[in-house]
Design a protein around this motif. Structure first.
Motif, short mmCIF file in Angstrom:
data_model
loop_
_atom_site.label_atom_id
_atom_site.label_comp_id
_atom_site.label_asym_id
_atom_site.label_seq_id
_atom_site.Cartn_x
_atom_site.Cartn_y
_atom_site.Cartn_z
N HIS A 1 0.83 -1.07 -0.05
CA HIS A 1 0.11 0.09 0.07
C HIS A 1 0.89 1.29 0.12
O HIS A 1 2.15 1.23 -0.03
CB HIS A 1 -0.95 0.11 1.32
CG HIS A 1 -0.53 0.02 2.66
ND1 HIS A 1 0.48 -0.76 3.15
CD2 HIS A 1 -0.71 1.20 3.40
CE1 HIS A 1 0.62 -0.49 4.41
NE2 HIS A 1 0.08 0.61 4.60
N HIS B 1 1.74 3.80 2.06
CA HIS B 1 2.44 4.28 2.94
C HIS B 1 4.05 4.54 2.95
O HIS B 1 4.44 3.42 2.72
CB HIS B 1 1.71 4.08 4.06
CG HIS B 1 0.51 4.61 4.54
ND1 HIS B 1 -0.59 3.83 5.51
CD2 HIS B 1 -0.33 5.48 3.96
CE1 HIS B 1 -1.59 4.52 5.46
NE2 HIS B 1 -1.61 5.51 4.67
N HIS C 1 -7.85 1.41 5.79
CA HIS C 1 -6.59 1.82 6.28
C HIS C 1 -5.91 2.83 5.09
O HIS C 1 -5.59 3.93 5.43
CB HIS C 1 -5.53 0.82 6.64
CG HIS C 1 -4.29 1.04 6.91
ND1 HIS C 1 -4.06 1.90 7.97
CD2 HIS C 1 -3.04 1.01 6.44
CE1 HIS C 1 -2.62 2.25 7.99
NE2 HIS C 1 -2.10 1.59 6.89
N HIS D 1 6.16 1.73 4.19
CA HIS D 1 5.94 0.44 3.23
C HIS D 1 6.58 0.51 1.84
O HIS D 1 7.14 -0.38 1.22
CB HIS D 1 4.65 -0.01 3.23
CG HIS D 1 4.16 -0.40 4.46
ND1 HIS D 1 3.95 -1.74 5.04
CD2 HIS D 1 3.67 0.43 5.59
CE1 HIS D 1 3.34 -1.85 6.10
NE2 HIS D 1 3.10 -0.49 6.33
N ASP E 1 -1.03 -3.67 6.62
CA ASP E 1 -1.65 -2.76 7.72
C ASP E 1 -3.10 -2.94 7.59
O ASP E 1 -4.00 -2.17 8.57
CB ASP E 1 -1.33 -1.32 7.57
CG ASP E 1 0.13 -1.15 7.87
OD1 ASP E 1 0.76 -1.95 8.28
OD2 ASP E 1 0.55 0.04 7.83
#
Ligand SMILES: [Zn+2]
Length: 324
Positions: A63, A65, A165, A68, A184
């Motif tokens: 994802h 973020h 998320h 990551h 997450d």
């Protein structure tokens, strides 16, 4: 074999889990933030498994973020690995900075509209720009699709888009073993706060002020995951765990309790989302202001959907009142 590599980050969350899947192709799922210390730690962890960055053949990003995806460009350059991401996530991996600019604009507009003072919004914007450096970007060479597959010589993971998320959350499920790489989407010790971000993949805004209904999306995603025959979850932070359904039920209950508490507060008098956040958490640190606002708006969205509260606008600031 799935190896968990816990890479330190400079963030409050602590280490981020990258997963080395020792199969053909040799694959790393998530890469850690773009920092020298994280890179050095990742190299040490790879070495413990007899591998080097240069050996990586495929990098998968779960994802959007920073913690990551930050090192994606560095690792892709050094290894020449295939860079793989969900179709909706790929534009963010390829142009992280531009995407982050647009997310900041959305965040600033939402904060002003929901009662946060302009000087606090300005301070937060500056901080967000400073955090940008932990991110990174790389050309995505292979696109994944919701319902598609991530194949190896010895196993296959089904790919599922689980927005909430973040809008790009992707989980990988091996039906043969029951193993779920959840990033997450589902964390063992903390609830994965749905942070309000711009919609991806051409999804238009939602009704009202156009804010994406992050918590509603997240709960829908959790319901889908709950139905899967998962035996073991490999999360983005913390240790592996089983009994995902029990954990998901706990999360559902927690969100119901918070929504009920917020409804009580709104019944006392109409309040802005910032007013509600302050009543719950007090004067939070500037860095937490958007997080707590996202959290409150998520629960208010639940109440709006149920018709328990109504939205009213006063001088550009939104207040929520009990529905009569
Ligand atoms: Zn995340």
């Amino acid at each position: 074999m799935i190896h968990r590599l816990a890479v330190p980050t400079p963030f409050r969350i602590g280490a981020v889990n990258c997963y080395l899947i020792d199969d053909d192709p040799l694959t790393l799922v998530d890469v850690g933030p773009n920092s020298g210390r994280s890179l050095a730690a990742l190299e040490d962890l790879l070495r413990e498994h007899g591998r080097r960055v240069e050996d990586l053949e495929r990098i998968v990003i779960s994802h959007q973020h920073t913690d990551h995806l930050g090192l994606v460009g560095v690792l892709a350059d050094r290894s020449g690995a295939d860079v793989v991401a969900l179709k909706e996530l790929a534009p963010v991996v390829e142009a992280f900075g531009e995407h982050a600019d647009r997310d900041d604009e959305l965040a600033q507009a939402l904060m002003l509209r929901h009662g946060i003072a302009r000087d606090m919004v300005t301070a937060l914007a500056a901080m967000s720009r400073a955090f940008r450096g932990w991110g990174g970007h790389a050309p995505v060479t292979t696109l994944l699709h919701d319902g598609g597959e991530l194949g190896f010589a010895g196993r296959t993971f089904a790919v599922h888009h689980r927005p909430g998320h973040s809008p790009s959350d992707t989980v990988f499920f091996d039906a043969a073993t029951g193993e779920l790489l959840a990033a997450d989407h589902l964390l063992p010790r903390i609830s994965s706060n749905p942070l309000i971000s711009q919609p991806l993949g051409g999804r238009s805004g939602e009704p009202g002020d156009g804010r994406p209904r992050a918590l509603l999306m997240y709960l829908e995603s959790l319901r889908a995951t709950r139905e899967m025959p998962v035996t073991r979850v490999y999360p983005g932070h913390g240790e592996e765990f089983g009994d995902h359904a029990a954990l998901i039920d706990e999360r559902f209950e927690m969100h119901e309790r918070r929504a009920a508490k917020i409804l009580e507060m709104i019944r006392e008098r109409p309040r802005s989302a910032h007013d509600i956040a302050q009543a719950i958490w007090g004067n939070v640190a500037v860095t937490q202001a958007y997080l707590t606002l996202s959290e409150v708006l998520g629960h208010v969205d639940l109440l709006l959907e149920r018709g328990a509260v109504a939205e009213e606008e006063l001088g550009g600031v939104v207040r929520f009142a009990a529905a009569s």
